[in-house]
Write an enzyme that holds these catalytic residues in place. Structure first.
Site, PDB file in Angstrom:
ATOM      1  CG  ASP A  48       5.098  42.150   6.410  1.00 28.21           C
ATOM      2  OD1 ASP A  48       4.922  42.637   7.547  1.00 28.21           O
ATOM      3  OD2 ASP A  48       5.081  40.920   6.182  1.00 28.21           O
ATOM      4  CE1 TYR A  53       6.485  35.200   6.169  1.00 27.51           C
ATOM      5  CE2 TYR A  53       6.851  37.392   5.286  1.00 27.51           C
ATOM      6  CZ  TYR A  53       6.065  36.506   5.977  1.00 27.51           C
ATOM      7  OH  TYR A  53       4.851  36.909   6.470  1.00 27.51           O
ATOM      8  CE  LYS A  78       5.231  39.657   9.581  1.00 26.14           C
ATOM      9  NZ  LYS A  78       5.859  39.571   8.253  1.00 26.14           N
ATOM     10  CG  HIS A 109       5.944  35.393  12.043  1.00 29.73           C
ATOM     11  ND1 HIS A 109       6.816  35.174  11.009  1.00 29.73           N
ATOM     12  CD2 HIS A 109       4.719  35.477  11.462  1.00 29.73           C
ATOM     13  CE1 HIS A 109       6.158  35.127   9.862  1.00 29.73           C
ATOM     14  NE2 HIS A 109       4.877  35.303  10.112  1.00 29.73           N
ATOM     15  CB  ILE A 228       0.972  43.613   3.818  1.00 27.71           C
ATOM     16  CG1 ILE A 228       0.392  42.592   4.812  1.00 27.71           C
ATOM     17  CG2 ILE A 228       1.574  44.792   4.560  1.00 27.71           C
ATOM     18  CD1 ILE A 228       1.471  41.942   5.688  1.00 27.71           C
ATOM     19  CB  SER A 231       1.226  40.294  -6.580  1.00 23.08           C
ATOM     20  OG  SER A 231       1.274  39.819  -7.914  1.00 23.08           O
ATOM     21  NE  ARG A 236      -2.813  39.462 -10.086  1.00 24.54           N
ATOM     22  CZ  ARG A 236      -2.760  38.154 -10.294  1.00 24.54           C
ATOM     23  NH1 ARG A 236      -2.290  37.345  -9.367  1.00 24.54           N
ATOM     24  NH2 ARG A 236      -3.168  37.649 -11.444  1.00 24.54           N
ATOM     25  CG  ASN A 240      -2.787  44.486  -5.937  1.00 20.53           C
ATOM     26  OD1 ASN A 240      -3.912  44.480  -6.444  1.00 20.53           O
ATOM     27  ND2 ASN A 240      -2.139  43.371  -5.633  1.00 20.53           N
TER      28      ASN A 240
END
Length: 261
Positions: A48, A53, A78, A109, A228, A231, A236, A240
């Site tokens: 995602d 971003y 998005k 978004h 979603i 990290s 991790r 996950n």
């Protein structure tokens, strides 16, 4: 591992979305690239990202260099609110940055600013889907009245609504409202509003010999809510992703649901 080896949810007759995805907010530059590559190596098959971003190029590079087939990785991006009116230009820029011919899911978004109409933007997303630039379209951060506005105007419901979600935010009615409209609920920030030291979560985690974070992710998946986690730490990221051997009981699911306000 293909994305169909994991639990998925149908967005349409020919589009299925993995219920576990990898969030990339604030994962930029080389660190972002390494995080996405680590996620794909750990078994994630759903990434995602978003125009705002600033990491679409890194995400696309990691997908290409992962050694996976394009059809085995589900990619979401998005449309930011400041690009309203430039929808086609934006999706074309995203595809160039990602190095892809199409994305699997394109979302609005955030709703346009107060008083603005979402319908023209939604029509542009539908046009992009029909032009083959994205396989499915949806929204993010929409409440139910805004969802209904889009449905009533166009006869087409968003495939997905991505909203903040966690056990402490569990809202049975809102979950039902999405199901009733045929809209997949996708949750972001699953840990941000979760007390991972909560006795309910630690008890269930101990019973399954996993972490409370893994319990939270499995709870989403068992509700068929896309989740979603994000990290940039390889260990991790791997932990996950390791949730598919866990099986929560109906009683455990109810106990976690009860953490909602």
């Amino acid at each position: 591992m293909t994305r169909l080896d994991q639990p998925t949810v149908a967005l349409s007759d020919d589009v299925r979305m993995p219920l576990l995805g990898f969030g990339t907010w604030q994962a930029t530059g080389e660190q972002g690239y390494e995080a996405v590559l680590a996620a794909l190596d750990a078994g994630y098959r759903h990434i995602d990202t978003a125009t705002m971003y600033g990491n679409e190029a890194e995400v696309g590079r990691a997908v290409r260099e992962s050694g996976l087939r394009r059809e085995d990785v589900f990619v979401t991006t998005k449309l930011p609110p400041d690009r309203v009116g430039r929808e086609r230009e934006t999706i074309e820029q995203s595809l160039r940055a990602l190095g892809l011919d199409q994305v699997d899911l394109w979302l609005i978004h955030w709703p346009p600013s107060a008083g603005s109409d979402s319908v023209p933007v939604w029509r542009e997303l539908l046009a992009a889907r029909d032009a083959g630039l994205t396989r499915a379209v949806g929204v993010s951060n929409y409440d139910t009245p805004r969802l209904d506005e889009l449905i009533e105007a166009t006869g087409e419901a968003p495939a997905v609504n991505q909203i903040k979600w966690s056990p402490s935010l569990y809202d049975r009615q809102r979950h039902r409202e999405h199901r009733d409209r045929g809209i997949v609920l996708e949750g972001y920030s699953p840990f941000k509003s979760t007390d991972l030291a909560d006795p309910v979560l630690t008890r269930i985690a101990a019973a399954h010999d996993v972490s409370p974070a893994q319990v939270v992710l499995r709870w989403h998946v068992d509700h068929e809510i896309v989740v979603i986690p994000k990290s940039v730490t390889p260990d991790r990221i791997r932990v996950n992703a390791d949730i598919f051997a866990i099986s929560l009981t109906a009683e455990e699911m109810r106990d976690i649901d009860a953490l909602g306000t």
